[in-house]
Design a protein around this motif. Structure first.
Motif, short mmCIF file in Angstrom:
data_model
loop_
_atom_site.label_atom_id
_atom_site.label_comp_id
_atom_site.label_asym_id
_atom_site.label_seq_id
_atom_site.Cartn_x
_atom_site.Cartn_y
_atom_site.Cartn_z
N LEU A 1 -0.31 8.79 4.44
CA LEU A 1 0.72 7.91 3.92
C LEU A 1 1.93 7.87 4.85
N LEU B 1 1.48 6.78 -6.67
CA LEU B 1 0.30 7.60 -6.92
C LEU B 1 0.59 9.07 -6.65
N ALA B 2 1.32 9.33 -5.57
CA ALA B 2 1.69 10.70 -5.23
C ALA B 2 2.55 11.32 -6.32
N ALA C 1 0.83 -1.21 0.00
CA ALA C 1 0.00 0.00 0.00
C ALA C 1 0.86 1.26 0.00
N GLY D 1 -3.61 13.67 2.45
CA GLY D 1 -3.38 12.29 2.01
C GLY D 1 -1.95 11.84 2.26
N GLY E 1 0.95 3.96 -2.89
CA GLY E 1 0.68 5.35 -2.50
C GLY E 1 1.79 6.29 -2.92
#
Length: 233
Positions: free
Chosen positions: A187, A161-162, A154, A183, A158
């Motif tokens: 994380l 994605l960032a 995850a 967000g 993440g």
């Protein structure tokens, strides 16, 4: 012939050995934070370094810096974890702290300017909140004794994605804003759970420097985006 004994994770050690390991790890973490503060202060006294830092956050340069920094983080952690050379461990931690201080130059400079204009001690407030969250999340791991290694995938997703959102923001010219920082705080919180869990369930008795490096990286990620939240208010 000496009997071979497999290396044991900290969780399998005697209680006094665990306590000694935790003391060493968090002592190194505290010294890393202190070194970060000192180096950051020195960097901010040099106009040339400040100007370079401010130029880094312009356009694609910042994306390149973030990419290199992620690679440096991964390399430093692996180096400190896999090598048995204590000198190498200390060198990796020292270089990583200095690199963090350099990366923080533009954000700290902007936060100081913001504080002067608005009369708000942004850095003090962010530091207190960061410490409170870090302490609370660490306590969860110690009290539950849960293995949070399942967060690895995850956190990786993440992170990518960032980076994707940062790239999209640069291409299409939109500001990521407050919710992106929120967000990233989530994380970073997951990273603290993961690194603290690693310290207990993965690291060996002589790898306290590597453990402190992982914790320091997560702490600084949290600090960065909490500052960003205060600046976006």
């Amino acid at each position: 012939m000496e009997e071979y004994r497999p290396a044991l994770p900290v969780s399998a050690l005697e209680q006094d050995q665990k306590v000694a390991f935790y003391k060493k790890t968090y002592t190194y973490l505290a010294f890393s934070v202190l070194l970060f503060v000192v180096v950051e202060y020195l960097f901010l006294q040099v106009d040339f370094i400040v100007n370079i830092g401010l130029q880094m956050i312009q356009g694609w340069t910042w994306l390149v810096v973030l990419g290199l920094f992620m690679l440096a983080t991964n390399y430093a952690e692996r180096l400190a974890l896999r090598s048995k050379d204590k000198t190498m461990h200390h060198a990796a931690l020292f270089l990583y702290v200095v690199a963090e201080a350099f990366i923080f130059v533009p954000l700290i400079f902007i936060a100081l300017q913001f504080s002067e204009v608005n009369g708000t001690a942004v850095l003090t407030q962010a530091a207190i909140m960061t410490l409170a969250l870090f302490t609370g999340l660490s306590a969860i791991v110690f009290m539950t004794k849960k293995d949070f290694s399942f967060l690895s995938s995850a956190l990786t997703i993440g992170g990518f994605l960032a980076i994707g959102l940062i790239v999209a923001g640069m291409i299409f010219g939109f500001h990521l804003g407050l919710w992106f920082s929120v967000g990233m705080v989530v994380l970073a919180g997951g990273s603290i759970l993961y690194q603290t869990s690693n310290m207990i369930h993965r690291y060996e008795e002589d790898q306290y420097v590597a453990a402190s490096l992982g914790l320091f990286a997560s702490l600084m990620l949290l600090f960065w985006y909490i500052i960003s939240i205060f600046l976006n208010e």
